[in-house]
Design a protein around this motif. Sequence first.
Motif, PDB file in Angstrom:
ATOM      1  N   GLY A 170       0.808  -1.213   0.000  1.00 19.30           N
ATOM      2  CA  GLY A 170       0.000   0.000   0.000  1.00 19.30           C
ATOM      3  C   GLY A 170       0.840   1.262   0.000  1.00 19.30           C
ATOM      4  O   GLY A 170       0.523   2.227  -0.707  1.00 19.30           O
ATOM      5  N   VAL A 171       1.926   1.265   0.784  1.00 25.45           N
ATOM      6  CA  VAL A 171       2.801   2.439   0.830  1.00 25.45           C
ATOM      7  C   VAL A 171       3.452   2.679  -0.528  1.00 25.45           C
ATOM      8  O   VAL A 171       3.519   3.822  -1.015  1.00 25.45           O
ATOM      9  CB  VAL A 171       3.868   2.261   1.932  1.00 25.45           C
ATOM     10  N   GLN A 172       3.925   1.597  -1.167  1.00 19.05           N
ATOM     11  CA  GLN A 172       4.546   1.744  -2.489  1.00 19.05           C
ATOM     12  C   GLN A 172       3.559   2.333  -3.489  1.00 19.05           C
ATOM     13  O   GLN A 172       3.894   3.228  -4.280  1.00 19.05           O
ATOM     14  CB  GLN A 172       5.042   0.376  -2.988  1.00 19.05           C
ATOM     15  N   VAL A 178      -6.781   8.585  -2.227  1.00 20.47           N
ATOM     16  CA  VAL A 178      -7.613   8.689  -1.019  1.00 20.47           C
ATOM     17  C   VAL A 178      -8.099   7.315  -0.592  1.00 20.47           C
ATOM     18  O   VAL A 178      -8.091   6.963   0.606  1.00 20.47           O
ATOM     19  CB  VAL A 178      -8.805   9.638  -1.271  1.00 20.47           C
ATOM     20  N   LEU A 179      -8.522   6.497  -1.567  1.00 22.49           N
ATOM     21  CA  LEU A 179      -8.990   5.143  -1.266  1.00 22.49           C
ATOM     22  C   LEU A 179      -7.867   4.313  -0.657  1.00 22.49           C
ATOM     23  O   LEU A 179      -8.074   3.582   0.321  1.00 22.49           O
ATOM     24  CB  LEU A 179      -9.511   4.484  -2.544  1.00 22.49           C
ATOM     25  N   LEU A 180      -6.680   4.422  -1.228  1.00 16.51           N
ATOM     26  CA  LEU A 180      -5.528   3.727  -0.660  1.00 16.51           C
ATOM     27  C   LEU A 180      -5.281   4.166   0.777  1.00 16.51           C
ATOM     28  O   LEU A 180      -5.002   3.340   1.660  1.00 16.51           O
ATOM     29  CB  LEU A 180      -4.286   4.030  -1.499  1.00 16.51           C
ATOM     30  N   MET A 181      -5.375   5.447   1.012  1.00 17.50           N
ATOM     31  CA  MET A 181      -5.132   5.972   2.345  1.00 17.50           C
ATOM     32  C   MET A 181      -6.133   5.412   3.345  1.00 17.50           C
ATOM     33  O   MET A 181      -5.755   4.990   4.446  1.00 17.50           O
ATOM     34  CB  MET A 181      -5.194   7.503   2.316  1.00 17.50           C
ATOM     35  N   THR A 182      -7.410   5.378   2.977  1.00 15.01           N
ATOM     36  CA  THR A 182      -8.408   4.853   3.911  1.00 15.01           C
ATOM     37  C   THR A 182      -8.235   3.357   4.129  1.00 15.01           C
ATOM     38  O   THR A 182      -8.421   2.852   5.241  1.00 15.01           O
ATOM     39  CB  THR A 182      -9.835   5.151   3.413  1.00 15.01           C
ATOM     40  N   TYR A 183      -7.875   2.621   3.073  1.00 11.83           N
ATOM     41  CA  TYR A 183      -7.618   1.189   3.241  1.00 11.83           C
ATOM     42  C   TYR A 183      -6.419   0.948   4.146  1.00 11.83           C
ATOM     43  O   TYR A 183      -6.431   0.066   5.019  1.00 11.83           O
ATOM     44  CB  TYR A 183      -7.365   0.522   1.888  1.00 11.83           C
ATOM     45  N   LEU A 184      -5.347   1.716   3.937  1.00 10.87           N
ATOM     46  CA  LEU A 184      -4.154   1.566   4.766  1.00 10.87           C
ATOM     47  C   LEU A 184      -4.462   1.876   6.228  1.00 10.87           C
ATOM     48  O   LEU A 184      -4.046   1.145   7.137  1.00 10.87           O
ATOM     49  CB  LEU A 184      -3.056   2.491   4.249  1.00 10.87           C
ATOM     50  N   ILE A 185      -5.195   2.946   6.458  1.00  8.43           N
ATOM     51  CA  ILE A 185      -5.533   3.323   7.825  1.00  8.43           C
ATOM     52  C   ILE A 185      -6.412   2.253   8.468  1.00  8.43           C
ATOM     53  O   ILE A 185      -6.193   1.854   9.623  1.00  8.43           O
ATOM     54  CB  ILE A 185      -6.231   4.700   7.849  1.00  8.43           C
ATOM     55  N   GLY A 245       1.106   6.918  -6.488  1.00  9.48           N
ATOM     56  CA  GLY A 245      -0.019   7.799  -6.787  1.00  9.48           C
ATOM     57  C   GLY A 245       0.313   9.253  -6.564  1.00  9.48           C
ATOM     58  O   GLY A 245      -0.061  10.120  -7.374  1.00  9.48           O
ATOM     59  N   LEU A 246       1.025   9.540  -5.469  1.00 10.64           N
ATOM     60  CA  LEU A 246       1.444  10.925  -5.224  1.00 10.64           C
ATOM     61  C   LEU A 246       2.363  11.417  -6.344  1.00 10.64           C
ATOM     62  O   LEU A 246       2.278  12.577  -6.765  1.00 10.64           O
ATOM     63  CB  LEU A 246       2.159  11.019  -3.877  1.00 10.64           C
ATOM     64  N   HIS A 247       3.210  10.523  -6.840  1.00  8.86           N
ATOM     65  CA  HIS A 247       4.097  10.894  -7.954  1.00  8.86           C
ATOM     66  C   HIS A 247       3.277  11.189  -9.201  1.00  8.86           C
ATOM     67  O   HIS A 247       3.561  12.156  -9.938  1.00  8.86           O
ATOM     68  CB  HIS A 247       5.096   9.765  -8.211  1.00  8.86           C
ATOM     69  N   ILE A 271       9.036   6.883   1.683  1.00  8.08           N
ATOM     70  CA  ILE A 271       8.518   5.823   2.555  1.00  8.08           C
ATOM     71  C   ILE A 271       8.315   6.351   3.972  1.00  8.08           C
ATOM     72  O   ILE A 271       7.268   6.123   4.594  1.00  8.08           O
ATOM     73  CB  ILE A 271       9.484   4.617   2.557  1.00  8.08           C
ATOM     74  N   ILE A 272       9.309   7.066   4.481  1.00 10.33           N
ATOM     75  CA  ILE A 272       9.216   7.596   5.848  1.00 10.33           C
ATOM     76  C   ILE A 272       8.067   8.593   5.966  1.00 10.33           C
ATOM     77  O   ILE A 272       7.275   8.551   6.923  1.00 10.33           O
ATOM     78  CB  ILE A 272      10.554   8.243   6.248  1.00 10.33           C
ATOM     79  N   LEU A 273       7.938   9.473   4.990  1.00 12.11           N
ATOM     80  CA  LEU A 273       6.862  10.459   5.023  1.00 12.11           C
ATOM     81  C   LEU A 273       5.490   9.794   4.953  1.00 12.11           C
ATOM     82  O   LEU A 273       4.576  10.136   5.720  1.00 12.11           O
ATOM     83  CB  LEU A 273       7.021  11.437   3.855  1.00 12.11           C
ATOM     84  N   ALA A 274       5.342   8.822   4.046  1.00  9.27           N
ATOM     85  CA  ALA A 274       4.057   8.133   3.897  1.00  9.27           C
ATOM     86  C   ALA A 274       3.690   7.377   5.164  1.00  9.27           C
ATOM     87  O   ALA A 274       2.531   7.413   5.619  1.00  9.27           O
ATOM     88  CB  ALA A 274       4.119   7.178   2.703  1.00  9.27           C
ATOM     89  N   LEU A 275       4.663   6.688   5.774  1.00 12.74           N
ATOM     90  CA  LEU A 275       4.381   5.931   6.990  1.00 12.74           C
ATOM     91  C   LEU A 275       4.026   6.848   8.151  1.00 12.74           C
ATOM     92  O   LEU A 275       3.135   6.537   8.946  1.00 12.74           O
ATOM     93  CB  LEU A 275       5.580   5.055   7.348  1.00 12.74           C
ATOM     94  N   ALA A 276       4.720   7.982   8.254  1.00  8.64           N
ATOM     95  CA  ALA A 276       4.397   8.924   9.329  1.00  8.64           C
ATOM     96  C   ALA A 276       2.960   9.407   9.209  1.00  8.64           C
ATOM     97  O   ALA A 276       2.221   9.485  10.204  1.00  8.64           O
ATOM     98  CB  ALA A 276       5.365  10.111   9.284  1.00  8.64           C
ATOM     99  N   LEU A 277       2.536   9.700   7.994  1.00  8.75           N
ATOM    100  CA  LEU A 277       1.166  10.167   7.766  1.00  8.75           C
ATOM    101  C   LEU A 277       0.151   9.061   8.009  1.00  8.75           C
ATOM    102  O   LEU A 277      -0.821   9.243   8.754  1.00  8.75           O
ATOM    103  CB  LEU A 277       1.044  10.695   6.332  1.00  8.75           C
TER     104      LEU A 277
END
Length: 567
Positions: free
Chosen positions: A241-243, A459-466, A248-250, A270-276
């Motif tokens: 999911g992070v990858q 956004v969907l990825l973010m909600t799934y990851l969370i 997607g952000l790119h 990776i660090i920024l995405a995981l922190a968020l």
Amino acid sequence: MTQQVPATEPGNAPVEPPLVDLPIATHDRGFYDGFSRQVTIPSKVIISLIIMWAIFFPVQANDTLTAANSTIISTFSGWYVYLVAAVMMVAIVLAIIPQSGSLRIGMADERPEFGRFSWFAMLFGAGIGIGMLTYSTGEPLAHFANNPDIIRGQVQPMTQEAVRPAYIYTFLHWGLAAWGTYGLVGLAIGYVAYRRNLPLTIRSALAPIFGRAMSGGAGHVVDIVAVVATVLGVAVTMGFGVQQFVAGLHRLGLGEWLLDGEGVATPAAIILALALLVGASTLSALSGVGRGIKWLSNLNMALSFALLVLFVVVGSGLLGFELLAVGIFDYLRTLPQTALTLFSTDGSDAGDALVQWQLDWSVFYWAWWIAFAPFVGMFIARISRGRTVREYVLGVMLVPSLMCFTWMALVGGTAIDLELSGAAQGSIVGANISDQLFATLAVMLDPGVAAVVSGLVVVLLMTYLITSADSAILIVNTINGAGENEGQRRMHILFWGAALAFVVGSMLIIGGIDAIRITMIIGALPFSVVLALMAVSICKAIVYDLRRKRHGVPTTAKGCEDWPPAS
């Protein structure tokens, strides 16, 4: 109708009432108040050692993991294949037999806590949401280029004839095998927890076999294995999911620094995405299952449906529905063979290629689902109280499987159609697997619309990851807390959130997603033994309860309160 024979004395019945008390020692003060220190501390130590090993000795860790993986996956490939097939069959049989299927996961008068839509949404979001987004295009395209039929020379890769076998193996990996594994673990836990008032934890599922022995050291080991497997299994899903989140952000133009020259997320990204993401998931976990996870799961379902409608309308909708229908037919027709086939080398190049394909795909998936099972099984048990065994098994196995099939047929079918027609010109199949969904959108839509939809996917990825991360944190806390409510253990929630982020981040940085996959496969092996025992245990529990019903012996904790009856 079977005549029930009331037993007025315990000795008159051929079977005793079930065990309804499994005490687990917990600390009564301080930082570990309410926790089993014999489970919590070793679990934290093991995960912390893995993190420190990966951070301080990255080269050695990568080399050791790779060597261990080669040995384990080749030695135990048959064990994984046959175990998952057996677990899937046990779950189906328990559902279709009328007597066992009618038993309720809870007391006789209990009804479900969650409505069916929210129940299905939580099943889907916590179980496979992230991986499905990554593999919705990635897996059909991979099998479109290489699968056992292609290796045998029966069809040519990247042709129309390769599409049907591609979906046989895609559905094999994302269908009943995965959800049967999850479902059986959840059933084994929930059945004894809600009918017999045993703690909602992994060890309770083995109480029908080992009885009160699960209160002591053996039970501690089972729960420790489950915690470690959960963290490592969720780490794989989080890694994918992070990858994809970074990809997607790119795509949205947030900076070239997000990806390296090979299209893989950079350490800083990776660090920024995981922190968020892990920060948000930890906050959600603090709010509990009934609020944060429930509403995020409902949002996941709504966004997923909107994206599917887009692919039906703008993508290759007709082809997708055709692939769905034909794929399900082919999947069910070939399931006994594909689920039980274990390739072995015959010295030929084709034989070696078949063995390697199965190790890379099917065996990896079975290990992933097994490692993921304590988390998903515990979570499913937590939200399924009050349902019958039949409703539970059919709901858990069929509905999410159909959702995965639909998603992969519509999204993956569109990607394949764009490649077959020449519209993609290799831009989808040639992309990194984390970027293939975004590459499909870029070919399918105008640039402006593609950017908006890609934002929706992010956004969907973010909600799934969370959702996946916060569910895992809560489940780990529940196991450590001897099955008790996790709501007041805020500092431990914070620890496991940070630990999950460090496991994912350290492994991604030292060896990419392969390092996480290898660690997970190793971690899945001990829990695979627990899974096999769970299958035996739930069968014994249900068979003995049916015998108890025939002889008037209570089968629930509530019934045991008045046992034996007054003479």
